[in-house]
Write a protein that holds these residues in place. Sequence first.
Motif, short mmCIF file in Angstrom:
data_model
loop_
_atom_site.label_atom_id
_atom_site.label_comp_id
_atom_site.label_asym_id
_atom_site.label_seq_id
_atom_site.Cartn_x
_atom_site.Cartn_y
_atom_site.Cartn_z
N GLU A 42 -2.25 -12.62 8.56
CA GLU A 42 -2.90 -11.42 8.77
C GLU A 42 -2.31 -10.03 8.31
N THR A 43 -1.99 -9.89 8.99
CA THR A 43 -1.80 -8.38 8.98
C THR A 43 0.05 -8.05 8.71
N HIS A 44 0.71 -8.89 8.86
CA HIS A 44 1.87 -8.61 8.31
C HIS A 44 1.67 -9.12 6.33
N ASN A 45 1.67 -10.19 6.30
CA ASN A 45 1.31 -10.54 4.80
C ASN A 45 1.45 -9.35 3.52
N PRO A 46 0.52 -9.26 4.05
CA PRO A 46 0.50 -8.02 2.82
C PRO A 46 1.05 -6.98 2.83
N THR A 47 2.08 -6.47 3.61
CA THR A 47 2.76 -5.75 4.04
C THR A 47 3.76 -6.23 3.12
N TYR A 48 4.38 -7.80 3.58
CA TYR A 48 5.69 -8.17 3.10
C TYR A 48 5.61 -9.07 1.52
N SER A 49 4.63 -8.92 1.34
CA SER A 49 4.38 -9.45 -0.23
C SER A 49 4.57 -8.15 -1.23
N LYS A 50 5.01 -7.47 -1.35
CA LYS A 50 5.80 -6.58 -1.86
C LYS A 50 7.24 -6.97 -2.41
N VAL A 51 7.45 -7.80 -1.67
CA VAL A 51 9.12 -7.94 -1.98
C VAL A 51 9.47 -9.90 -1.43
N GLY A 52 7.98 -10.48 -2.02
CA GLY A 52 7.08 -11.22 -2.20
C GLY A 52 8.33 -12.88 -1.39
N VAL A 53 7.85 -12.26 0.17
CA VAL A 53 7.63 -12.69 0.87
C VAL A 53 6.48 -13.47 1.51
N ALA A 54 6.51 -14.43 2.72
CA ALA A 54 5.40 -15.09 2.87
C ALA A 54 5.76 -15.13 4.40
N ILE A 55 4.96 -15.08 5.49
CA ILE A 55 5.11 -14.97 6.75
C ILE A 55 4.59 -16.38 7.18
#
Length: 262
Positions: free
Chosen positions: A101-114
Amino acid sequence: MNTRQEVLDFVHHGHERYLPHLSIDCVIFGYHAHQLKILLIRHHGHDNWSLPGGYIARDEGVTQAAYRILAEKTQLTNLFLQQFYVFGDSATRMNKIKTQETHNPTYSKVGVAIDDNHWLSERTLSIGYYALVDYLNVVVNPELLVDEFCWQEVTEIPPLDYDHNEIVQKALMTLRAQIYQQPIGYNLLADKFTLPEIHALYESILGRQFDRRNFRKKLLTLGLIRQLDEQRKIGPHRSPYLYEFDHDNYQKALEEGAVLAL
């Protein structure tokens, strides 16, 4: 990581170059306008701020990694750097869902889901380091996943991501304890300073007031500072003498631990 390709390479192959379960979080203290401040960053997609940090390469020492991370974040080298604690007890560090939940908003900028199986969702222990820097010399390096940064006064730290509020409080407690054994002011003041300036610095760090005359006497007795022949004109009939740290005695105090009883 300044480009999308660098971020994608880190996401997909970072576990090959870095230790996947061990990170470093940095509490970077700076001093300005009689206030002790901490450098905070806001990652993409987050409302809360957090501390700068990074991972440890497989072929580097832990402290070497801390110096590298700080240089990448601030463009400064040869900093005062102190390891102070290992963090791994919080729910965020032990819960994959909270991590995602913490990582996914950040990496959504490059279209990646953790997802559950990704190396970034695994439990990660953090080694805390605090650094003392010259506030005016810090140049924050822009990063793709970091939207903004700020300097926040230590008494007004907002809710932070992860367990970073705990890390900040532990760093501040350590700094306050070590200020009695180490000449910490050397790293936060200009090369030349007045007695009121160093007095105000120590009061800001410790969060309390103490007698100025005794403070000067104790610093001079320890040999940590020396008076210069120069004066600073700050107004009519006000030209206080300037002081500087004695580098040799400073290094000796770092090695032996000089007790400053305030």
